[in-house]
Design an enzyme around this catalytic site. Structure first.
Site, PDB file in Angstrom:
ATOM      1  N   ARG A  62       0.835  -1.218   0.000  1.00  0.00           N
ATOM      2  CA  ARG A  62       0.000   0.000   0.000  1.00  0.00           C
ATOM      3  C   ARG A  62       0.870   1.269   0.000  1.00  0.00           C
ATOM      4  NH1 ARG A  62      -2.221   1.814   4.312  1.00  0.00           N
ATOM      5  NH2 ARG A  62      -2.171  -0.173   5.419  1.00  0.00           N
ATOM      6  N   TYR A 115     -16.274  14.102 -17.286  1.00  0.00           N
ATOM      7  CA  TYR A 115     -16.776  12.730 -17.103  1.00  0.00           C
ATOM      8  C   TYR A 115     -17.825  12.687 -15.963  1.00  0.00           C
ATOM      9  CZ  TYR A 115     -16.666   7.768 -15.969  1.00  0.00           C
ATOM     10  OH  TYR A 115     -17.020   6.473 -15.702  1.00  0.00           O
ATOM     11  N   ASP A 187      -7.659  15.845 -16.581  1.00  0.00           N
ATOM     12  CA  ASP A 187      -7.947  14.442 -16.877  1.00  0.00           C
ATOM     13  C   ASP A 187      -7.609  14.251 -18.360  1.00  0.00           C
ATOM     14  OD1 ASP A 187      -9.092  12.035 -17.649  1.00  0.00           O
ATOM     15  OD2 ASP A 187     -10.845  12.259 -16.353  1.00  0.00           O
ATOM     16  N   LYS A 212      -8.265   2.925 -20.112  1.00  0.00           N
ATOM     17  CA  LYS A 212      -8.472   3.320 -21.505  1.00  0.00           C
ATOM     18  C   LYS A 212      -7.167   3.108 -22.305  1.00  0.00           C
ATOM     19  CE  LYS A 212     -12.655   4.327 -20.195  1.00  0.00           C
ATOM     20  NZ  LYS A 212     -12.622   4.500 -18.770  1.00  0.00           N
TER      21      LYS A 212
HETATM   22  N1  PLP Z   1     -12.057   9.933 -16.866  1.00  0.00           N
HETATM   23  C1  PLP Z   1     -12.583   9.721 -18.081  1.00  0.00           C
HETATM   24  C2  PLP Z   1     -12.436  10.768 -19.139  1.00  0.00           C
HETATM   25  C3  PLP Z   1     -13.276   8.533 -18.345  1.00  0.00           C
HETATM   26  O1  PLP Z   1     -13.815   8.342 -19.562  1.00  0.00           O
HETATM   27  C4  PLP Z   1     -13.407   7.570 -17.314  1.00  0.00           C
HETATM   28  C5  PLP Z   1     -14.147   6.300 -17.545  1.00  0.00           C
HETATM   29  O2  PLP Z   1     -14.815   6.133 -18.525  1.00  0.00           O
HETATM   30  C6  PLP Z   1     -12.849   7.835 -16.059  1.00  0.00           C
HETATM   31  C7  PLP Z   1     -12.164   9.016 -15.888  1.00  0.00           C
HETATM   32  C8  PLP Z   1     -12.966   6.845 -14.931  1.00  0.00           C
HETATM   33  O3  PLP Z   1     -12.088   5.803 -15.110  1.00  0.00           O
HETATM   34  P1  PLP Z   1     -12.288   4.336 -14.472  1.00  0.00           P
HETATM   35  O4  PLP Z   1     -13.505   3.753 -15.103  1.00  0.00           O
HETATM   36  O5  PLP Z   1     -11.016   3.639 -14.807  1.00  0.00           O
HETATM   37  O6  PLP Z   1     -12.456   4.535 -12.988  1.00  0.00           O
END
Ligand code: PLP
Length: 402
Positions: A62, A115, A187, A212
Site C-alpha cells: 500500500r 466525465y 484528466d 483506456k
Molecule cells: N475519466 C474519463 C475521461 C473517463 O472516460 C473515465 C471512464 O470512462 C474515467 C475518468 C474513470 O475511469 P475508471 O472507469 O477507470 O475509474
C-alpha cells in the site's frame, strides 16, 4: 520522498516507451512480477530506511511496490515528468487528487462536459466533505473566470471532452487557475500521455483512467496520476490512507502495454481522422465532432496541443435521431457496442442512453449532445475495414428508418 535515480537524457517517445527511463541491468528483459505484499528486513534500521522511501520503497504494497514502481517510472518518462502513481481505477486516481488538494470550505471549478463520475465525486464531496463547486461550459472560455471565488483551489478540466470533443486551451486554463490562486488538474484520459502533455502547458497535475488507452486492451481497470514529485506527495498520502493500489499483476500488464502505447495511439489517431473525414461526406450523417476536422471550433488549439494526432475518440450525429442511431449501432458487425474507449478494438456507444441519460433531453441539448449521437472509440483495426462497417451500418439504418 527521496528521488528516483537520475533519468537518462530525454530520448524519442517510442524509445522511452520500450526502454523506460533507466538503463536495464543484464537479466530479465521484462520486469519481474513481485508477488509479495510485504517485505522483510535484516534490522529495524533497514526497515525504517525502506519505509522512508515511500512510493519508491519495497516495504508494504500500500506504500510502494517494485512492480508498481517500474510501471510508474516508465509512465513518468512518457509524460516527461518526475513521478507517477498507479491507482486501482481512474476514479480512484481522480478522487485522490481531489482529496489531496481540497479541504472543507474549498471551491472547485469544473467543466460541465467532464466525465460523469467526476461530477458524482464533486456532488458527493459537496454533501459529505464540505467542498463546493461550479460547472462551466468548455465551449465558453470567456465565462470561466466568473465562476472563480476567493476560496477556489482547483480548476479541473478534460480536453478533448467526452463525448462531443470540446477542446480546452490548457495554457489559458493554467494561466487562469494560477492567477486566481488555484491549481489546474487535467484528466488526460482521451488524449493519452502520447497524444497530449498537459504538464508542458502549465497543468499542475495530470490524471488518467489507465483502463483506456494506457492499458489499451479493455482487459484491466486502473488509474494513474503524474506530475512533479512535490505535487504528488499529498496524492501518495491519500493512496496510502485509502489503499486504492492495483495488484502487481495489473501494474505489470500496464507496464507492458506502455511499450506499445505510441504505436497504438498513432494508429488509432490516424484512423480516427480518416473516418471522421469520410463521415462528413456520408449522407446518413448530420454532423461529425472531431478536433482533427478543420471546421471543428477547437481545431487550431488542438493542432497546437496534440502533436501526435487528435485522439481516438469521435462522435457523429445520425440523420433520423435516436432511433436511427440505435439502428446504426445494432447493425455494426465489427465495431462493438460497449461503453469504454482507447482499446485496440473499436467501440461504439449511444451517450443519450448511457453516459448522459441522467441529463434528460433538455440537459443533453444544453450540453450539445444530440439524441442521435453515436460515440466511436477508434481502435487499431484497418481503417478500410472500419469504414466498410460504418458505411453498411449507416446505410442499413437509413433504410430501416424510412
Ligand atoms: N475519466 C474519463 C475521461 C473517463 O472516460 C473515465 C471512464 O470512462 C474515467 C475518468 C474513470 O475511469 P475508471 O472507469 O477507470 O475509474
Amino acid at each position: 520522498m527521496t528521488k528516483d535515480p537520475k533519468p537518462r537524457p530525454v530520448r524519442g517517445v517510442r524509445t522511452r516507451a520500450v526502454h523506460g527511463p533507466h538503463a536495464t541491468p543484464p537479466g530479465p528483459a521484462g520486469t519481474p512480477i513481485v508477488h509479495s505484499a510485504t517485505f522483510s528486513f535484516a534490522s529495524l534500521a533497514a526497515m525504517k530506511a525502506e519505509q522512508a522511501l515511500g512510493p519508491r520503497g519495497a516495504f508494504y504494497q500500500r506504500y510502494g511496490h517494485p512492480t508498481l514502481r517500474a510501471c510508474e517510472q516508465r509512465l513518468a518518462a512518457l509524460e516527461d515528468t518526475e513521478t507517477a502513481l498507479l491507482f486501482s481505477s481512474g476514479m480512484a486516481a481522480i478522487s485522490a487528487v481531489f482529496m489531496s488538494l481540497l479541504a472543507a470550505g474549498d471551491h472547485v471549478v469544473c467543466l460541465d462536459q467532464s466525465y460523469g463520475g467526476t461530477h458524482a465525486l464533486l456532488a458527493w464531496g459537496a454533501e459529505r466533505l464540505g467542498w463546493s463547486y461550479d460547472l462551466v461550459d468548455a465551449r465558453r472560455p470567456g465565462e470561466w473566470e466568473r465562476a472563480f471565488r476567493a476560496e477556489t483551489r482547483l480548476f479541473h478540466v478534460e480536453s478533448p471532452t467526452n463525448p462531443i470533443l470540446c477542446v480546452v486551451d490548457l495554457r489559458q486554463a493554467a494561466e487562469l487557475a494560477h492567477r486566481r490562486g488555484a491549481r489546474l488538474a487535467v484528466d488526460n484520459t482521451v488524449a493519452s500521455p502520447i497524444g497530449q502533455q498537459p504538464l508542458a502547458h502549465g497543468a499542475d497535475v495530470v490524471m488518467y483512467s489507465a483502463t483506456k488507452s494506457i492499458g489499451g486492451h479493455s482487459d484491466l481497470l486502473a488509474g494513474a496520476v503524474a506530475g512533479p514529485a512535490p505535487a504528488l506527495e499529498g496524492v501518495w498520502k491519500v493512496r496510502k490512507i485509502f489503499g486504492a493500489v492495483p495488484d502487481p499483476g495489473v501494474a505489470w500488464q500496464i507496464e507492458r502495454s506502455l511499450k506499445t502505447l505510441p504505436l497504438r495511439v498513432e494508429a488509432a489517431n490516424a484512423s480516427a481522422l480518416e473516418i471522421a473525414r469520410r463521415l462528413t461526406e456520408h449522407p446518413g450523417v448530420a454532423a461529425v465532432h472531431y478536433p482533427g476536422l478543420p471546421g471543428h471550433p477547437g481545431h487550431a488549439i488542438a493542432s497546437r496541443q496534440m502533436p501526435m494526432g487528435f485522439g481516438p475518440l469521435l462522435a457523429f450525429e445520425v440523420r433520423g435521431g435516436a432511433g436511427a442511431a440505435e439502428q446504426t449501432v445494432q447493425a455494426f458487425q465489427l465495431v462493438r457496442h460497449a461503453p469504454s474507449l482507447g482499446g485496440v478494438e473499436s467501440l461504439a456507444s449511444l451517450p443519450a442512453f448511457t453516459s448522459h441519460v441522467q441529463l434528460g433531453p433538455e440537459g443533453r441539448a444544453r450540453a450539445g449532445i444530440a439524441e442521435g449521437l453515436v460515440r466511436l472509440s477508434v481502435g487499431i483495426e484497418e481503417a478500410a475495414d472500419l469504414w466498410a462497417d460504418l458505411d453498411q451500418a449507416l446505410t442499413r439504418a437509413a433504410v430501416l428508418d424510412v
